[in-house]
Motif scaffolding. Structure first.
Motif, PDB file in Angstrom:
ATOM      1  N   CYS A 413      -9.957  -7.931   8.114  1.00  0.00           N
ATOM      2  CA  CYS A 413      -8.899  -7.584   9.059  1.00  0.00           C
ATOM      3  C   CYS A 413      -9.350  -6.353   9.854  1.00  0.00           C
ATOM      4  CB  CYS A 413      -7.597  -7.317   8.317  1.00  0.00           C
ATOM      5  SG  CYS A 413      -7.496  -5.654   7.666  1.00  0.00           S
ATOM      6  N   PRO A 414      -8.649  -5.998  10.916  1.00  0.00           N
ATOM      7  CA  PRO A 414      -9.085  -4.846  11.724  1.00  0.00           C
ATOM      8  C   PRO A 414      -9.098  -3.517  10.946  1.00  0.00           C
ATOM      9  CG  PRO A 414      -7.523  -6.194  12.943  1.00  0.00           C
ATOM     10  CD  PRO A 414      -7.537  -6.720  11.545  1.00  0.00           C
ATOM     11  N   GLY A 415      -8.208  -3.388   9.970  1.00  0.00           N
ATOM     12  CA  GLY A 415      -8.204  -2.185   9.136  1.00  0.00           C
ATOM     13  C   GLY A 415      -8.045  -0.891   9.929  1.00  0.00           C
ATOM     14  N   CYS A 419      -5.831  -0.770  13.206  1.00  0.00           N
ATOM     15  CA  CYS A 419      -4.467  -1.117  12.830  1.00  0.00           C
ATOM     16  C   CYS A 419      -3.676   0.103  12.378  1.00  0.00           C
ATOM     17  CB  CYS A 419      -4.502  -2.156  11.710  1.00  0.00           C
ATOM     18  SG  CYS A 419      -2.873  -2.604  11.154  1.00  0.00           S
ATOM     19  N   LEU A 421      -1.142   0.222  10.517  1.00  0.00           N
ATOM     20  CA  LEU A 421      -0.607   0.112   9.161  1.00  0.00           C
ATOM     21  C   LEU A 421      -1.679   0.291   8.092  1.00  0.00           C
ATOM     22  CD1 LEU A 421       1.557  -3.086   9.816  1.00  0.00           C
ATOM     23  CD2 LEU A 421       2.333  -0.720   9.857  1.00  0.00           C
ATOM     24  N   ALA A 422      -2.925   0.368   8.526  1.00  0.00           N
ATOM     25  CA  ALA A 422      -4.038   0.348   7.576  1.00  0.00           C
ATOM     26  C   ALA A 422      -4.028   1.543   6.642  1.00  0.00           C
ATOM     27  CB  ALA A 422      -5.364   0.298   8.331  1.00  0.00           C
ATOM     28  N   SER A 454      -9.007  -6.894   3.219  1.00  0.00           N
ATOM     29  CA  SER A 454      -7.817  -6.424   3.920  1.00  0.00           C
ATOM     30  C   SER A 454      -7.768  -4.898   3.859  1.00  0.00           C
ATOM     31  CB  SER A 454      -6.548  -6.976   3.270  1.00  0.00           C
ATOM     32  OG  SER A 454      -6.549  -8.381   3.274  1.00  0.00           O
ATOM     33  N   GLY A 455      -7.298  -4.306   4.945  1.00  0.00           N
ATOM     34  CA  GLY A 455      -7.229  -2.846   5.027  1.00  0.00           C
ATOM     35  C   GLY A 455      -5.908  -2.264   4.548  1.00  0.00           C
ATOM     36  N   CYS A 456      -5.015  -3.122   4.066  1.00  0.00           N
ATOM     37  CA  CYS A 456      -3.790  -2.653   3.411  1.00  0.00           C
ATOM     38  C   CYS A 456      -3.140  -3.838   2.715  1.00  0.00           C
ATOM     39  CB  CYS A 456      -2.815  -1.991   4.401  1.00  0.00           C
ATOM     40  SG  CYS A 456      -1.748  -3.129   5.287  1.00  0.00           S
ATOM     41  N   ASN A 458      -0.744  -5.621   3.276  1.00  0.00           N
ATOM     42  CA  ASN A 458      -0.223  -6.760   4.035  1.00  0.00           C
ATOM     43  C   ASN A 458      -1.143  -7.976   4.033  1.00  0.00           C
ATOM     44  OD1 ASN A 458       2.202  -5.566   4.702  1.00  0.00           O
ATOM     45  ND2 ASN A 458       1.304  -4.504   6.448  1.00  0.00           N
ATOM     46  N   ALA A 459      -2.380  -7.774   3.659  1.00  0.00           N
ATOM     47  CA  ALA A 459      -3.279  -8.887   3.346  1.00  0.00           C
ATOM     48  C   ALA A 459      -3.648  -9.789   4.516  1.00  0.00           C
ATOM     49  CB  ALA A 459      -2.686  -9.737   2.206  1.00  0.00           C
ATOM     50  N   CYS A 460      -3.710  -9.247   5.721  1.00  0.00           N
ATOM     51  CA  CYS A 460      -4.120 -10.065   6.873  1.00  0.00           C
ATOM     52  C   CYS A 460      -5.535 -10.612   6.686  1.00  0.00           C
ATOM     53  CB  CYS A 460      -4.058  -9.260   8.162  1.00  0.00           C
ATOM     54  SG  CYS A 460      -2.432  -8.562   8.455  1.00  0.00           S
TER      55      CYS A 460
HETATM   56  S1  SF4 Z   1      -3.997  -6.090   6.311  1.00  0.00           S
HETATM   57 FE1  SF4 Z   1      -3.014  -4.170   6.853  1.00  0.00          FE
HETATM   58  S2  SF4 Z   1      -4.673  -3.040   7.836  1.00  0.00           S
HETATM   59 FE2  SF4 Z   1      -5.281  -5.154   7.874  1.00  0.00          FE
HETATM   60  S3  SF4 Z   1      -4.556  -5.892   9.833  1.00  0.00           S
HETATM   61 FE3  SF4 Z   1      -2.995  -6.389   8.295  1.00  0.00          FE
HETATM   62  S4  SF4 Z   1      -1.572  -4.722   8.451  1.00  0.00           S
HETATM   63 FE4  SF4 Z   1      -3.445  -4.018   9.443  1.00  0.00          FE
END
Ligand code: SF4
Lengths: 555, 135
Positions: A413-415, A419, A421-422, A454-456, A458-460
């Protein structure tokens, strides 16, 4: 490929004019920031860490060369010269200016594209099998059904201000390449014992902070019932889904709290009301949509050039072994172009690369391209005799990486790089893992191994369903990476198991190396994949390799 | 005072019977439409559904369920509904929208009239052979 008719064109034109006016009304104060937010989101415009991000829909991942060229144009003219392909088969631009966005949307409309419902609490862009229309194992091309759902869900008046987003995927093959079980609702085109085609419907799958595997709500739905049935599901959820806590708002929680049987009963009752509003126009529409997706007339001819190159050129051979998949016509292949060059950002393509891929599709690929949820680009139909020439051009433009399905074919994910939210960086971790295993020259020996980051929470990055999942968290201001093992994104879907305490940023690559080293040591033979080995031996040997100190303490 | 928005723009409230009697219902957005329909009395002519926030879209589902269940009386969306939602409200079965004077000043009549063409460009009507979702 679906071609817009007058209705679609008029709709998108009107919608873009509305959005242009919404931007102006935000500036003149008619709309508050709070009010503007869901309106921009339902038009694909998201606010990231440093800037706006525009997420353009590539419905079910299908596009033609003119559309790909327009994506390149957007990258060049209004962004920093590149775009990012996402796990929902879309493309994101990370640096557009708010005032340019209406012009970007108009440019997209010229080639029958839009950014509608790629964000916000709406029914999102419908995804599908990236090998649709080409795979040898599919019952039928799932894209006409996906297109019907796209039209039905677009601007659906009841479902523009829901409690949360709603994601739908459609599949029709034996192998699930669309992560069906991780969707709010999945449509699987199936045949029943009587030989009739219909739909199996799953609901309540999803990743995020509470990962859940989708459950069957209807085992066999007659074809004409599809839209009223989906509408009933979304309507029931829109009414009873929780709105008090955004982390409990997705339908997976509603299904979990009410139970699948209760949800099924509610859906059936609503279906009885909704079904009569569909009198067959949708089925006529589906029949019309199907005519847009007739397979190209495949050319025939010898494949000697392919055989010769395969024997003579080890670089071509390595690429052919990893990046080609079986086509339903034996003299054709499905080509996956890796957007995962070692050390580069997974899923990022430059405008020039997009144009090269568009040209190759026009020249060798019957003008068709696909975006995969694994963030690669696919040319679904290429005659094998054209592959050596195509591969040569791909190599010239940094697109020849032979790593599909291998350890460096990472979803990230962009992390923290983009992002808001990361809690940790994801892209640099992917880059370092890919670079390291490329240095070790081990990845072909390791074979099929999916790493997702994933960078948080939210598991994108889909880390829950990775063979090796990496979740970046923040522990008192320091990045900390948790590892899960044994996840599976296919029809045998599984949520990965947590290995133990997390690792610091500079420990995560060595930790992955220890996992892979253990696998290479204990696999039965070179054909046993990482996932198979994990299923056979379980977590213990990997844990021992990851946490040698803990073992010592016990001993 | 509030403002009533219809396809022809802003107007005064012509419903004079209020919501205390048995001909009108004033409903919160978390009303269960299934139970509502079961208990709906024949003399009800006006149902007003609250939008405590424009982000709370449950009212669209309630209105639509009322229409699908055969309710033919008036349905009004009340509260924080923005001009951009006017077409959605009409397509879901609402007859009109009741907003505050403050909101009417911030989003003047022209912004609502811009959405009065809600019968055009409607995918739902195409799916259903011409009629909007709630009809
Ligand atoms: S997993 Fe978290 S850090 Fe990664 S894109 Fe989704 S919201 Fe952003």
């Amino acid at each position: 490929m679906y071609k817009y008719n007058d209705f679609d064109t008029a709709f998108v034109t009107e919608r873009n004019a509305q959005f242009r006016a919404q931007v102006e009304r935000r500036i003149d104060g008619s709309l508050t920031e709070d009010e503007f937010k869901p309106l921009r989101l339902m038009n694909g415009l998201y606010l990231q860490l440093h800037a706006y991000m525009l997420r353009v829909a590539v419905p079910y991942g299908s596009l033609n060369s003119a559309q790909m060229n327009t994506l390149a144009l957007l990258a060049e003219k209004w962004d920093k010269g590149y775009g990012h392909f996402t796990t929902r088969q879309n493309i994101q631009y990370n640096w557009p200016k708010l005032s340019d966005v209406p012009d970007m949307l108009d440019a997209l409309a010229e080639v029958g594209m839009h950014a509608i419902q790629t964000s916000g609490n709406t029914i999102r862009n419908v995804t599908s099998d990236h090998f649709a229309g080409a795979a040898a194992d599919e019952l039928e091309d799932p894209r006409p059904v996906a297109e019907l759902i796209r039209q039905w869900s677009t601007d659906h008046p009841e479902f523009q201000f829901m409690g949360r987003k709603f994601k739908i995927a459609v599949g029709a093959a034996t192998k699930d390449r669309a992560v069906l079980k991780a969707h709010d609702l999945a449509v699987r085109i199936v045949k029943n014992d009587a030989g009739e085609t219909g739909y199996q419907i799953l609901v309540g799958g999803g990743l995020g902070r509470t990962p859940m595997i989708g459950k069957v709500i209807n085992d066999f739905l007659p074809r004409a019932d599809l839209l009223p049935y989906i509408e009933s599901v979304v309507s029931v959820w829109n009414q009873i889904g929780r709105r008090d806590n955004k982390y409990k708002a997705r339908i997976k929680i509603t299904v979990h709290e009410h139970g699948i049987d209760d949800i099924r009963a509610r859906v059936d009752a609503r279906f009885a009301l909704i079904r009569p509003t569909f009198t067959g126009a949708d089925q006529d529409l589906l029949a019309e949509i199907k005519t847009h997706f007739v397979a190209p007339i495949f050319r025939s001819g010898g494949i000697e050039t392919y055989d010769v190159a395969y024997k003579a050129d080890p670089v071509f051979r390595a690429w052919a072994d990893t990046n080609l998949a079986e086509h339903r016509h034996a003299d054709h292949a499905i080509v996956t172009i890796s957007i995962k060059k070692h050390g580069a950002t997974p899923g990022d393509a430059s405008a020039e690369q997009m144009r090269v891929m568009a040209d190759l599709a026009a020249k060798f690929g019957y003008d068709e391209l696909r975006i995969s949820h694994e963030q690669n680009v696919i040319l679904p139909h290429v005659h094998k005799s054209d592959l050596p020439a195509m591969h040569a051009q791909l190599k010239e433009h940094g697109l020849g990486t032979a790593n599909i399905g291998l350890i460096s074919d990472i979803i990230a994910c962009p992390g923290m790089d983009y992002c808001a939210l990361a809690t940790a960086r994801a892209i640099p971790v992917a880059e370092q893992i890919a670079t390291r295993f490329d240095e070790l020259k081990l990845e072909h020996d390791i074979g099929n191994l999916q790493i997702k980051i994933s960078g948080c929470i939210n598991a994108c990055g889909h880390h829950h369903v990775a063979h090796i999942g990496i979740l970046g968290l923040d522990r008192a201001g320091v990045e900390n990476y948790q590892i899960t093992l044994g996840g599976d994104a296919t029809w045998s879907a599984a949520i990965g198991e947590r290995a133990g305490p997390g690792f610091a940023y500079d420990e995560i690559v060595p930790a992955v190396e220890r996992i892979v080293g253990t696998y290479l040591e204990i696999r039965d033979n070179a054909d046993e994949t990482f996932l198979e080995t994990f299923r056979r031996v379980g977590m213990a040997p990997f844990k021992a390799a990851l946490y040698p100190e803990a073992i010592k303490k016990v001993a | 005072m509030t403002v009533i928005v219809t396809d022809t723009g802003f107007g005064p409230d012509t419903w004079t019977a209020g919501y205390g009697g048995d001909t009108a219902l004033d409903l919160p957005s978390d009303t269960d439409p299934v139970q509502l329909v079961e208990r709906l009395a024949a003399q009800v002519q006006m149902i007003r559904i609250a939008f405590p926030s424009f982000a709370d879209g449950r009212g669209f589902t309630i209105a639509r369920q009322l229409r699908l269940s055969g309710y033919k009386g008036h349905i009004r969306a009340y509260g924080h509904v923005i001009a951009d939602q006017y077409a959605m409200a009409r397509r879901s079965g609402f007859d009109d929208v009741e907003i505050s004077e403050e909101l009417a000043a911030r989003q003047p009549e022209a912004q609502w009239l811009a959405r009065a063409n809600w019968q055009q460009n409607d995918y739902q009507a195409r799916m259903r052979g011409g009629s909007p979702a709630a009809a």
